[in-house]
Scaffold this motif. Structure first.
Motif, PDB file in Angstrom:
ATOM      1  N   TYR A  97       1.029  -1.185   0.072  1.00 54.39           N
ATOM      2  CA  TYR A  97      -0.024   0.189  -0.143  1.00 54.39           C
ATOM      3  C   TYR A  97       0.923   1.420  -0.025  1.00 54.39           C
ATOM      4  CZ  TYR A  97       0.832   0.202   5.163  1.00 54.39           C
ATOM      5  OH  TYR A  97       1.262   0.154   6.353  1.00 54.39           O
ATOM      6  N   THR A  98       0.354   2.279  -0.500  1.00 55.48           N
ATOM      7  CA  THR A  98       0.847   3.616  -0.320  1.00 55.48           C
ATOM      8  C   THR A  98       0.005   4.716   0.089  1.00 55.48           C
ATOM      9  OG1 THR A  98       2.106   3.177  -2.368  1.00 55.48           O
ATOM     10  CG2 THR A  98       2.080   5.476  -1.915  1.00 55.48           C
ATOM     11  N   PHE A  99       0.394   5.406   1.221  1.00 58.26           N
ATOM     12  CA  PHE A  99      -0.271   6.534   1.576  1.00 58.26           C
ATOM     13  C   PHE A  99       0.491   7.776   1.349  1.00 58.26           C
ATOM     14  CE2 PHE A  99       1.642   5.698   5.656  1.00 58.26           C
ATOM     15  CZ  PHE A  99       2.026   6.690   6.054  1.00 58.26           C
ATOM     16  N   LYS A 100      -0.321   8.850   1.016  1.00 57.69           N
ATOM     17  CA  LYS A 100       0.110  10.305   0.953  1.00 57.69           C
ATOM     18  C   LYS A 100      -0.421  11.139   1.752  1.00 57.69           C
ATOM     19  CE  LYS A 100      -1.047  13.641  -2.892  1.00 57.69           C
ATOM     20  NZ  LYS A 100      -1.626  14.008  -4.034  1.00 57.69           N
ATOM     21  N   SER A 101       0.567  12.143   2.203  1.00 59.39           N
ATOM     22  CA  SER A 101       0.141  13.031   3.031  1.00 59.39           C
ATOM     23  C   SER A 101       0.371  14.369   2.301  1.00 59.39           C
ATOM     24  CB  SER A 101       1.233  13.229   4.121  1.00 59.39           C
ATOM     25  OG  SER A 101       0.663  12.139   5.054  1.00 59.39           O
ATOM     26  N   ASN A 102      -0.383  15.340   2.133  1.00 56.87           N
ATOM     27  CA  ASN A 102      -0.365  16.566   1.571  1.00 56.87           C
ATOM     28  C   ASN A 102       0.352  17.637   2.367  1.00 56.87           C
ATOM     29  OD1 ASN A 102      -1.650  15.771  -0.610  1.00 56.87           O
ATOM     30  ND2 ASN A 102      -3.589  16.493   0.395  1.00 56.87           N
ATOM     31  N   LEU A 103       1.401  18.335   1.690  1.00 55.61           N
ATOM     32  CA  LEU A 103       2.249  19.234   2.050  1.00 55.61           C
ATOM     33  C   LEU A 103       2.144  20.788   1.560  1.00 55.61           C
ATOM     34  CD1 LEU A 103       5.598  17.261   1.979  1.00 55.61           C
ATOM     35  CD2 LEU A 103       4.293  17.531   3.885  1.00 55.61           C
ATOM     36  N   PRO A 104       2.299  21.685   2.029  1.00 54.96           N
ATOM     37  CA  PRO A 104       1.883  22.956   1.125  1.00 54.96           C
ATOM     38  C   PRO A 104       2.685  23.011  -0.051  1.00 54.96           C
ATOM     39  CG  PRO A 104       2.582  23.471   3.436  1.00 54.96           C
ATOM     40  CD  PRO A 104       2.721  22.213   3.375  1.00 54.96           C
ATOM     41  N   LEU A 105       2.070  22.822  -1.309  1.00 51.25           N
ATOM     42  CA  LEU A 105       2.770  22.789  -2.650  1.00 51.25           C
ATOM     43  C   LEU A 105       3.476  21.337  -2.905  1.00 51.25           C
ATOM     44  CD1 LEU A 105       3.545  26.614  -2.915  1.00 51.25           C
ATOM     45  CD2 LEU A 105       1.632  25.225  -3.762  1.00 51.25           C
ATOM     46  N   GLY A 106       3.109  20.407  -2.204  1.00 55.97           N
ATOM     47  CA  GLY A 106       3.669  19.245  -2.404  1.00 55.97           C
ATOM     48  C   GLY A 106       3.230  18.049  -1.578  1.00 55.97           C
ATOM     49  N   SER A 107       3.907  17.085  -1.654  1.00 62.02           N
ATOM     50  CA  SER A 107       3.162  15.728  -0.976  1.00 62.02           C
ATOM     51  C   SER A 107       4.475  14.892  -0.363  1.00 62.02           C
ATOM     52  CB  SER A 107       2.489  14.851  -2.078  1.00 62.02           C
ATOM     53  OG  SER A 107       1.553  15.693  -2.559  1.00 62.02           O
ATOM     54  N   LYS A 111       5.374   4.262   0.751  1.00 61.04           N
ATOM     55  CA  LYS A 111       4.899   3.031   0.249  1.00 61.04           C
ATOM     56  C   LYS A 111       5.645   1.780   1.106  1.00 61.04           C
ATOM     57  CE  LYS A 111       5.028   0.328  -3.853  1.00 61.04           C
ATOM     58  NZ  LYS A 111       5.152   0.123  -5.353  1.00 61.04           N
ATOM     59  N   ARG A 112       4.824   0.616   1.389  1.00 62.31           N
ATOM     60  CA  ARG A 112       5.271  -0.333   1.967  1.00 62.31           C
ATOM     61  C   ARG A 112       4.792  -1.435   0.998  1.00 62.31           C
ATOM     62  NH1 ARG A 112       2.810   2.549   7.676  1.00 62.31           N
ATOM     63  NH2 ARG A 112       4.616   3.474   7.804  1.00 62.31           N
ATOM     64  N   TYR A 113       5.844  -2.476   1.071  1.00 62.82           N
ATOM     65  CA  TYR A 113       5.415  -3.495   0.284  1.00 62.82           C
ATOM     66  C   TYR A 113       6.415  -4.787   0.646  1.00 62.82           C
ATOM     67  CZ  TYR A 113       9.425  -1.662  -2.317  1.00 62.82           C
ATOM     68  OH  TYR A 113      10.614  -1.311  -2.836  1.00 62.82           O
ATOM     69  N   LEU A 114       5.727  -6.142   0.522  1.00 65.01           N
ATOM     70  CA  LEU A 114       6.537  -7.184   1.038  1.00 65.01           C
ATOM     71  C   LEU A 114       6.565  -8.208  -0.079  1.00 65.01           C
ATOM     72  CD1 LEU A 114       3.914  -9.157   1.886  1.00 65.01           C
ATOM     73  CD2 LEU A 114       3.855  -7.737   3.870  1.00 65.01           C
ATOM     74  N   SER A 115       7.439  -9.287   0.131  1.00 64.52           N
ATOM     75  CA  SER A 115       7.442 -10.380  -0.846  1.00 64.52           C
ATOM     76  C   SER A 115       7.917 -11.628   0.072  1.00 64.52           C
ATOM     77  CB  SER A 115       8.306 -10.119  -1.902  1.00 64.52           C
ATOM     78  OG  SER A 115       9.674 -10.023  -1.540  1.00 64.52           O
ATOM     79  N   ILE A 116       7.517 -12.725  -0.285  1.00 62.80           N
ATOM     80  CA  ILE A 116       7.914 -13.989   0.238  1.00 62.80           C
ATOM     81  C   ILE A 116       9.068 -14.245  -0.227  1.00 62.80           C
ATOM     82  CG2 ILE A 116       7.143 -16.452   0.418  1.00 62.80           C
ATOM     83  CD1 ILE A 116       4.474 -15.405   0.083  1.00 62.80           C
ATOM     84  N   HIS A 125      10.011  -0.494   3.067  1.00 57.32           N
ATOM     85  CA  HIS A 125       9.379   0.988   3.645  1.00 57.32           C
ATOM     86  C   HIS A 125      10.184   2.046   2.811  1.00 57.32           C
ATOM     87  CE1 HIS A 125       7.627   3.532   6.900  1.00 57.32           C
ATOM     88  NE2 HIS A 125       8.196   4.289   6.224  1.00 57.32           N
ATOM     89  N   GLU A 126       9.305   2.488   1.772  1.00 59.44           N
ATOM     90  CA  GLU A 126       9.961   3.485   0.744  1.00 59.44           C
ATOM     91  C   GLU A 126       9.277   5.074   1.047  1.00 59.44           C
ATOM     92  OE1 GLU A 126      10.398   4.140  -3.970  1.00 59.44           O
ATOM     93  OE2 GLU A 126       9.507   2.216  -3.081  1.00 59.44           O
ATOM     94  N   VAL A 127       9.979   5.961   1.082  1.00 56.11           N
ATOM     95  CA  VAL A 127       9.591   7.364   1.339  1.00 56.11           C
ATOM     96  C   VAL A 127       9.887   8.189   0.319  1.00 56.11           C
ATOM     97  CG1 VAL A 127       9.759   9.210   2.887  1.00 56.11           C
ATOM     98  CG2 VAL A 127       9.494   6.950   3.837  1.00 56.11           C
ATOM     99  N   TRP A 128       9.067   9.018  -0.230  1.00 57.00           N
ATOM    100  CA  TRP A 128       9.500  10.264  -1.209  1.00 57.00           C
ATOM    101  C   TRP A 128       8.773  11.606  -1.008  1.00 57.00           C
ATOM    102  CZ3 TRP A 128       7.099   5.778  -2.664  1.00 57.00           C
ATOM    103  CH2 TRP A 128       6.067   6.093  -3.580  1.00 57.00           C
ATOM    104  N   PHE A 129       9.360  12.503  -1.534  1.00 55.46           N
ATOM    105  CA  PHE A 129       8.668  13.860  -1.495  1.00 55.46           C
ATOM    106  C   PHE A 129       8.625  14.339  -2.646  1.00 55.46           C
ATOM    107  CE2 PHE A 129      11.044  13.461   2.659  1.00 55.46           C
ATOM    108  CZ  PHE A 129      10.253  14.031   3.446  1.00 55.46           C
ATOM    109  N   LYS A 130       7.455  15.044  -3.130  1.00 58.44           N
ATOM    110  CA  LYS A 130       7.051  15.452  -4.339  1.00 58.44           C
ATOM    111  C   LYS A 130       6.503  16.710  -4.420  1.00 58.44           C
ATOM    112  CE  LYS A 130       5.530  12.743  -7.791  1.00 58.44           C
ATOM    113  NZ  LYS A 130       4.746  12.026  -8.626  1.00 58.44           N
ATOM    114  N   GLY A 131       6.599  17.426  -5.439  1.00 60.76           N
ATOM    115  CA  GLY A 131       6.035  18.666  -5.691  1.00 60.76           C
ATOM    116  C   GLY A 131       7.041  19.998  -5.743  1.00 60.76           C
ATOM    117  N   LEU A 132       6.310  20.958  -5.820  1.00 61.72           N
ATOM    118  CA  LEU A 132       7.254  22.335  -5.815  1.00 61.72           C
ATOM    119  C   LEU A 132       7.922  22.320  -4.426  1.00 61.72           C
ATOM    120  CD1 LEU A 132       4.810  24.878  -7.234  1.00 61.72           C
ATOM    121  CD2 LEU A 132       6.769  23.858  -8.333  1.00 61.72           C
ATOM    122  N   THR A 133       7.468  21.830  -3.317  1.00 60.22           N
ATOM    123  CA  THR A 133       8.382  22.194  -2.191  1.00 60.22           C
ATOM    124  C   THR A 133       8.694  20.930  -1.710  1.00 60.22           C
ATOM    125  OG1 THR A 133       6.286  21.935  -0.843  1.00 60.22           O
ATOM    126  CG2 THR A 133       6.880  24.020  -1.278  1.00 60.22           C
TER     127      THR A 133
END
Length: 162
Positions: A97-107, A111-116, A125-133
Motif C-alpha cells: 500500500y501507499t499513503f500520501k500526506s499533503n504538504l504545502p505545494l507538495g506531498s 509505500k510499504r510492500y512485502l514479498s515471500i 518501507h519507501e519514502v519520497w517527497f514530490k511537488g514544488l516544495t
C-alpha cells in the motif's frame, strides 16, 4: 517523430524504475529488511494503524477513519504534536500500500510492500517527497526520517517474530 516518441517513452520508463532500486537521497529513500515471520504477520502490523506508534519511533498517535482500504483517510501525529492527514492512494491486499500526506505545494508518500522469500519475508518501507516544495521538505525532514527508518524496520521485525 515516431523515433522521438519511442525515445521519450524509454526515458520515462527508465526514470520511474523499480521501487527496489531507490537511490538513497533525502528526497527518496527506502529500507528493506528480511524476517522469518510470515507476510501475514507483517501485513497485520502495517495495517493496524492505531498501533503504528508502537513501532514507529517518530509517531505519537495514528488513526484511520474506517477500514484499511483504498482511498481511506486518517491522521498521524508526530512526537512534536504536529498532526497530518493522509490518504491510502494505492492498495493491494496482503502485499502493498501507499499513503500520501499533503504538504504545502507538495506531498509526502510512504509505500510499504512485502514479498515471500525462501527464508521468510522481505519487507520494504519507501519514502519520497514530490511537488514544488518537495526538495525543501526533504531537506528539513529527510535526514531525520532516513536515520530513524532502520530502527523502525527492526521494531517491526521484532514484533512480527514474537
Amino acid at each position: 517523430m515516431k523515433r522521438l516518441k519511442v525515445t521519450l517513452v524509454l526515458l520515462f520508463m527508465a526514470t520511474i524504475g523499480n521501487s527496489q532500486e531507490v537511490t538513497q537521497t533525502n528526497k527518496h529513500f527506502s529500507n528493506t529488511t528480511e524476517t522469518k515471520a510470515s507476510p501475514n504477520k507483517i501485513w497485520k502490523i502495517w495495517t493496524d494503524v492505531p498501533n503504528w506508534k508502537i513501532w514507529d519511533s517518530g509517531l505519537k498517535d495514528a488513526n484511520l477513519d474506517g477500514a484499511f482500504e483504498l482511498n481511506e483517510k486518517g491522521k498521524i501525529t508526530s512526537l512534536e504534536g504536529k498532526t497530518s492527514s493522509f490518504k491510502i492512494v494505492s492498495f493491494e491486499q496482503g502485499k502493498s500500500y501507499t499513503f500520501k500526506s499533503n504538504l504545502p505545494l507538495g506531498s509526502l508518500y510512504v509505500k510499504r510492500y512485502l514479498s515471500i522469500t525462501n527464508d521468510g519475508t522481505t519487507f520494504t518501507h519507501e519514502v519520497w517527497f514530490k511537488g514544488l516544495t518537495g526538495g525543501l521538505f526533504a531537506k528539513k525532514f529527510g535526514p531525520k526520517f532516513r536515520e530513524m527508518l532502520p530502527q523502525v524496520m527492526q521494531n517491526i521485525k521484532k514484533l512480527a517474530e514474537e
